[in-house]
Design an enzyme around this catalytic site. Structure first.
Site, mmCIF file in Angstrom:
data_model
loop_
_atom_site.group_PDB
_atom_site.id
_atom_site.type_symbol
_atom_site.label_atom_id
_atom_site.label_comp_id
_atom_site.label_asym_id
_atom_site.label_seq_id
_atom_site.Cartn_x
_atom_site.Cartn_y
_atom_site.Cartn_z
ATOM 1 N N ARG A 101 0.822 -1.211 0.000
ATOM 2 C CA ARG A 101 0.000 0.000 0.000
ATOM 3 C C ARG A 101 0.858 1.265 0.000
ATOM 4 N NH1 ARG A 101 -2.824 -1.411 3.884
ATOM 5 N NH2 ARG A 101 -4.717 -2.035 2.815
ATOM 6 N N TYR A 102 1.970 1.231 0.713
ATOM 7 C CA TYR A 102 2.879 2.362 0.809
ATOM 8 C C TYR A 102 4.155 2.042 0.042
ATOM 9 C CZ TYR A 102 -0.186 3.520 4.748
ATOM 10 O OH TYR A 102 -1.273 3.790 5.528
ATOM 11 N N ARG A 105 7.174 0.156 2.147
ATOM 12 C CA ARG A 105 6.955 -0.980 3.037
ATOM 13 C C ARG A 105 5.841 -1.874 2.522
ATOM 14 N NH1 ARG A 105 5.456 3.860 4.941
ATOM 15 N NH2 ARG A 105 3.491 4.186 6.055
ATOM 16 N N CYS A 114 -4.620 -17.456 14.272
ATOM 17 C CA CYS A 114 -4.335 -16.606 15.426
ATOM 18 C C CYS A 114 -4.534 -17.430 16.696
ATOM 19 C CB CYS A 114 -5.289 -15.421 15.489
ATOM 20 S SG CYS A 114 -5.104 -14.210 14.170
ATOM 21 N N CYS A 118 -10.270 -11.895 17.624
ATOM 22 C CA CYS A 118 -10.911 -10.697 18.154
ATOM 23 C C CYS A 118 -12.220 -10.468 17.413
ATOM 24 C CB CYS A 118 -9.983 -9.493 17.993
ATOM 25 S SG CYS A 118 -8.347 -9.713 18.737
ATOM 26 N N CYS A 121 -12.136 -7.751 14.512
ATOM 27 C CA CYS A 121 -11.002 -7.833 13.588
ATOM 28 C C CYS A 121 -11.359 -7.345 12.186
ATOM 29 C CB CYS A 121 -10.510 -9.270 13.514
ATOM 30 S SG CYS A 121 -9.147 -9.520 12.356
ATOM 31 N N ARG A 123 -9.865 -8.218 9.516
ATOM 32 C CA ARG A 123 -9.731 -9.331 8.566
ATOM 33 C C ARG A 123 -10.596 -10.514 8.997
ATOM 34 N NH1 ARG A 123 -3.737 -8.111 8.455
ATOM 35 N NH2 ARG A 123 -3.483 -6.755 6.642
ATOM 36 N N ASP A 319 -7.787 4.285 9.669
ATOM 37 C CA ASP A 319 -7.442 3.655 8.394
ATOM 38 C C ASP A 319 -8.600 3.969 7.451
ATOM 39 O OD1 ASP A 319 -5.777 2.061 6.751
ATOM 40 O OD2 ASP A 319 -5.293 0.829 8.483
ATOM 41 N N LYS A 326 -3.542 5.260 6.448
ATOM 42 C CA LYS A 326 -3.836 5.823 7.759
ATOM 43 C C LYS A 326 -3.716 7.344 7.735
ATOM 44 C CE LYS A 326 -2.145 1.839 10.393
ATOM 45 N NZ LYS A 326 -1.680 1.076 9.219
#
Length: 359
Positions: A101-102, A105, A114, A118, A121, A123, A319, A326
């Site tokens: 995206r950037y 990075r 996981c 959560c 989440c 995702r 985001d 962000k």
């Protein structure tokens, strides 16, 4: 040293709770509520680690730890503005398991597993489902993608949770990244030391000690998550020279209180963890009960900033839905537009953000 709990661990031999009936047997939901929650389980993965199960106050119907991990029927209610891919991974994924995206990075997603799932989440439509999980061939292609682009300076391991990988697989992946000369550092974003502190072993630390600096970014939302075992794990990591950052999600009914967040951030600093991000919750499917209006979040973040020194102050970020990156919420790039908000991304484009869909 093994990555498995030792026979002296309080969690040795205990299993992660993975079904609504497991949760009922552990006293985390009423027996009568277990069957209706099967509909939630069919759509979104359930996992509550032994350590997290022990942290939940069963006598408190509003327990902030339970709210994060125990499924709720409201997850089946999808608001019109909620998205399956709220931060826009898919449009920026040139290779399966990699998000670019950037310019400088990339995200690497080596697993969709996981230690806990959560309930908020971003995702949540993907995690816990092995069918579309990236495999070794995908990671090999991702490494080649990074190697071919010298503008990429940082690789961020995310998921799923990268510490769901075995020590061998993590060591191999970090070793492959270490061989790319233009990478200056690697980040591991993880919940594992908080949810399963026994995962932090000498073998894990050895796998992370590379020539290319490996940072660990810990996901933790409430001071009660920092148990004696978690504090010992973080002390072990910091003592081994692993630089630690934190990320926290601002969640209604969990930590939407400046006093709670202040306690959490001060605890991080005492444990040699630099507070990094305070995230406004993403518009993932079925998560409206966790979201608070942006104006309320701004007031909490501003109060927090007034109380803490720079070393203890996280950056409150949004985001931008759709994959635009962000933005710091307490900056001039976020401004009110009537009942809505105008949000400027890093390229100068302006996006409308609305609090519609709030409970």
């Amino acid at each position: 040293m093994s990555s498995s709990p030792s026979p002296t661990s309080p969690f040795f031999g205990r299993s992660t709770l993975r079904t609504s009936h497991d949760l009922a047997a552990a006293g985390l939901v009423a027996a009568a509520d277990a069957a209706p929650l099967d509909d939630v389980a069919r759509r979104y993965s359930i996992a509550v680690s032994p350590h997290i199960a022990d942290a939940i106050d069963r006598a408190d119907p509003e327990d902030p730890i339970a709210r994060q991990f125990v499924p709720h029927l409201d997850e089946l209610i999808v608001s019109p503005d909620e998205l399956a891919d709220p931060i826009g991974d898919a449009p920026h994924s040139p290779v399966h398991g990699l998000v670019h995206r950037y310019p400088d990075r990339v995200l690497l997603i080596p697993t969709l597993a996981c230690p806990v799932y959560c309930r908020y989440c971003f995702r949540r439509e993907r995690v816990g489902h092995a069918a579309n999980a990236p495999g070794p061939e995908d990671m090999s292609a991702a490494i080649n993608y990074i190697r071919a682009r010298q503008e990429i300076r940082e690789a961020i391991l995310t998921g799923g949770d990268p510490l769901s990988l075995s020590d061998r697989r993590l060591r191999d992946l970090l070793g492959a990244l270490e061989g790319i000369p233009h990478l200056s550092n690697v980040r591991i974003h993880t919940r594992a030391p908080i949810a399963s502190p026994d995962r932090v072993t000498d073998a894990l630390i050895e796998a992370m000690q590379r020539k290319t600096t490996v940072w660990m970014v810990l996901h933790c939302n409430h001071p009660r998550e920092l148990s004696v075992e978690v504090r010992a794990a973080l002390t072990h990591l910091a003592g081994a020279g692993i630089p630690l950052l934190s990320q926290t999600v601002l969640l209604r009914g969990v930590n939407d209180d400046a006093d709670v967040l202040e306690e959490l951030m001060r605890a991080f600093v005492a444990l040699r963890v630099k507070p990094y991000y305070l995230h406004h919750p993403d518009k993932a499917h079925g998560t409206a009960r966790f979201r608070l209006p942006l104006a309320e979040g701004r007031a909490i973040a501003a109060a927090l900033g007034d109380r803490l020194s720079g070393i203890a102050r996280p950056t409150y970020v949004l985001d931008i839905p759709g994959g635009f990156g962000k933005v710091p919420i307490l900056s001039e790039r976020v401004r009110a537009d009537g009942a809505d908000w105008l949000v400027e991304d890093r390229t100068g484009r302006v996006h409308l953000y609305t609090d519609k869909g709030m409970p």
